[in-house]
Design a protein around this motif. Structure first.
Motif, short mmCIF file in Angstrom:
data_model
loop_
_atom_site.label_atom_id
_atom_site.label_comp_id
_atom_site.label_asym_id
_atom_site.label_seq_id
_atom_site.Cartn_x
_atom_site.Cartn_y
_atom_site.Cartn_z
N CYS A 138 -5.88 0.32 -4.75
CA CYS A 138 -5.73 1.62 -5.43
C CYS A 138 -5.85 1.47 -6.94
N VAL A 139 -5.18 0.43 -7.48
CA VAL A 139 -5.23 0.17 -8.93
C VAL A 139 -6.67 -0.05 -9.37
N LYS A 140 -7.37 -0.85 -8.57
CA LYS A 140 -8.76 -1.16 -8.87
C LYS A 140 -9.60 0.13 -8.93
N GLY A 141 -9.42 0.98 -7.91
CA GLY A 141 -10.17 2.24 -7.86
C GLY A 141 -9.84 3.15 -9.03
N LEU A 142 -8.52 3.24 -9.36
CA LEU A 142 -8.10 4.09 -10.48
C LEU A 142 -8.62 3.55 -11.81
N GLY A 143 -8.63 2.23 -11.94
CA GLY A 143 -9.17 1.61 -13.16
C GLY A 143 -10.61 2.03 -13.37
N ILE A 144 -11.37 2.01 -12.26
CA ILE A 144 -12.79 2.40 -12.34
C ILE A 144 -12.90 3.88 -12.68
N ALA A 145 -12.01 4.71 -12.10
CA ALA A 145 -12.02 6.15 -12.38
C ALA A 145 -11.77 6.40 -13.87
N ILE A 146 -10.79 5.67 -14.44
CA ILE A 146 -10.47 5.85 -15.86
C ILE A 146 -11.65 5.40 -16.73
N LYS A 147 -12.27 4.29 -16.32
CA LYS A 147 -13.45 3.78 -17.03
C LYS A 147 -14.55 4.84 -17.03
N ILE B 182 -6.41 10.83 -4.22
CA ILE B 182 -5.96 10.07 -3.03
C ILE B 182 -5.47 8.69 -3.46
N LEU B 183 -6.25 8.04 -4.35
CA LEU B 183 -5.88 6.70 -4.83
C LEU B 183 -4.56 6.75 -5.59
N LEU B 184 -4.39 7.79 -6.41
CA LEU B 184 -3.17 7.91 -7.20
C LEU B 184 -1.94 8.06 -6.30
N LEU B 185 -2.06 8.95 -5.29
CA LEU B 185 -0.95 9.14 -4.34
C LEU B 185 -0.67 7.86 -3.58
N GLY B 186 -1.76 7.21 -3.15
CA GLY B 186 -1.62 5.93 -2.42
C GLY B 186 -0.87 4.91 -3.26
N LEU B 187 -1.24 4.84 -4.55
CA LEU B 187 -0.62 3.87 -5.45
C LEU B 187 0.88 4.15 -5.60
N VAL B 188 1.23 5.42 -5.83
CA VAL B 188 2.64 5.78 -6.00
C VAL B 188 3.44 5.42 -4.74
N GLY B 189 2.89 5.76 -3.56
CA GLY B 189 3.56 5.45 -2.30
C GLY B 189 3.75 3.95 -2.11
N CYS B 190 2.66 3.20 -2.32
CA CYS B 190 2.71 1.74 -2.11
C CYS B 190 3.70 1.09 -3.07
N VAL B 191 3.59 1.44 -4.36
CA VAL B 191 4.42 0.77 -5.36
C VAL B 191 5.90 1.07 -5.16
N SER B 192 6.22 2.35 -4.80
CA SER B 192 7.64 2.66 -4.62
C SER B 192 8.20 1.91 -3.41
N THR B 193 7.40 1.78 -2.34
CA THR B 193 7.84 0.99 -1.18
C THR B 193 8.07 -0.46 -1.58
N GLN B 194 7.10 -1.00 -2.35
CA GLN B 194 7.20 -2.40 -2.78
C GLN B 194 8.46 -2.64 -3.59
N GLY C 145 1.30 -4.52 -0.86
CA GLY C 145 0.77 -4.87 -2.17
C GLY C 145 -0.74 -4.98 -2.19
N ALA C 146 -1.30 -5.45 -1.06
CA ALA C 146 -2.77 -5.58 -0.97
C ALA C 146 -3.41 -4.21 -1.14
N LEU C 147 -2.82 -3.19 -0.51
CA LEU C 147 -3.38 -1.84 -0.62
C LEU C 147 -3.16 -1.28 -2.03
N SER C 148 -2.00 -1.57 -2.62
CA SER C 148 -1.74 -1.01 -3.96
C SER C 148 -2.72 -1.58 -4.98
N VAL C 149 -3.10 -2.87 -4.80
CA VAL C 149 -4.07 -3.46 -5.73
C VAL C 149 -5.44 -2.77 -5.58
#
Length: 367
Positions: A194-203, A219-231, A188-192
């Protein structure tokens, strides 16, 4: 930029709080929808029925959940993770309060105290959390991600997660509540991040910078999908095996602690905080933990102010003879009883250890 930073902080705060309200409410809407279906006599979701797809309350719950997650996602783009993550506790509180009004689940005294403590802790955290945003572009994010401190942390997280998934999980996952929760929390620490990075990208994308060509965003998007599905996978396992009222508070504590650690290492949010703010943030966090524990651990104990008053009166009636004689004899009786108990316990434990030894012997012989 100082004014803009403050403005961003309050936008993030508002988003985080509204996200909690939406997510907390969504549980109640879904539950209400499922209960309504159960009354109609449709097949329950637990037994594989899909009748809930025709129930508008269930869809309202799903939409509310989506809105909450979206607001939470956006909050990370505006405010520091140290502020956003702990406020997730409010959704637990919202669902507890709403379910005591709309479902027939009563909130006992511990629950009310727990809610109050969580609100106080959240307030303390909001006052002391780091105000300034550490990164504003993907370039800065990339520079932070290759920082040696973070690389060591990320490697450790992945190693711990893999050990838990492949070694500890198969052996102890069914019996120890912490195994699956630890997997969810460290990832979850890593997924957060990734979320932070993607939020900045969208901004940045909204501001008109081209983000699609930047490999980091993907990379962040793939990381997020991987992390969240595992979680989700391991959290569902934990919820399936163990009591929800145990899983929720432990998961909250583990997850938030690992996110706070991660954002302290990655964004160095703690560097510009005075000692008073650090102490304030940590005290606020501990207060929330105590509140959540009270809310969940004593869920099924029926305690209210009225029952407390009654039990106090009973205690007063039970000990009317406070003069020496009665209490003295009582103590003597207790002493004799406990001495007898101790002897019994000794012999019992002796037999127990012998039989245990024999047990291991027989099991060795079986093999």
């Amino acid at each position: 930029s100082d004014v803009a930073g403050k403005y961003d902080f309050y936008i993030g705060l508002a988003l985080a709080v509204s996200s909690s309200i939406f997510i907390g409410g969504s549980f109640i809407l879904k539950k209400k929808g499922l209960l309504r279906l159960a009354r109609k006599g449709s097949t329950r979701a637990g037994q594989g029925g899909h009748a809930y797809l025709k129930e508008w309350l269930w869809w309202a719950g799903l939409l509310s959940m989506g809105a909450g997650e979206a607001a939470n996602f956006a909050a990370y783009a505006f405010a520091p993770a140290t502020l956003v993550t702990p406020l997730g506790a409010l959704s637990v509180l919202v669902s507890a309060v709403l379910s005591s009004y709309f479902l027939t689940e009563r909130l006992n005294l511990h629950g009310k105290l727990g809610c109050l403590l969580s609100i106080l802790g959240s307030t303390t955290m909001v006052i002391h959390a780091p105000k300034e945003e550490e990164i504003s572009s993907l370039e800065e994010m990339a520079a932070k991600l290759v920082d040696p401190g973070f690389l060591v942390f990320a490697t450790l997280v992945i190693i711990v997660a893999l050990i838990f998934i492949f070694v500890v999980g198969p052996r102890h996952g069914q019996t120890n509540i912490l195994v699956y929760i630890t997997i969810c929390s460290v990832i979850g620490a890593l997924s957060v991040s990734c979320v932070k990075g993607l939020g900045i990208a969208i901004k940045e994308a909204i501001a008109g910078t081209s983000v699609v060509k930047n490999p980091l965003a993907w990379i962040l998007l793939l990381g997020l999908v991987g992390c969240v599905s595992t979680q989700i996978n391991y959290l569902n396992k934990a919820l399936d095996i163990f009591n929800t009222s145990l899983v929720t508070p432990i998961y909250y504590v583990f997850f938030t602690t690992s996110v706070l650690t991660c954002s302290a290492i990655l964004f160095k949010e703690w560097e510009h905080m005075g000692a008073d703010d650090v102490i304030g943030t940590l005290s606020g966090f501990l207060t929330i933990i105590v509140g959540i524990f009270l809310l969940h651990a004593f869920k099924d104990v029926s305690v209210s102010l009225a029952t407390l008053a009654v039990s106090m009166r009973k205690e007063e009636r039970a000990f009317p003879t406070a003069n020496g004689i009665a209490s003295h004899t009582a103590y003597e009786l207790l002493d004799e009883k406990s001495a007898g108990d101790l002897e019994e316990r000794d012999t019992a434990s002796h037999f127990d250890s012998v039989s245990r030894r024999n047990g291991t012997m027989t099991s060795l012989l079986d093999h």
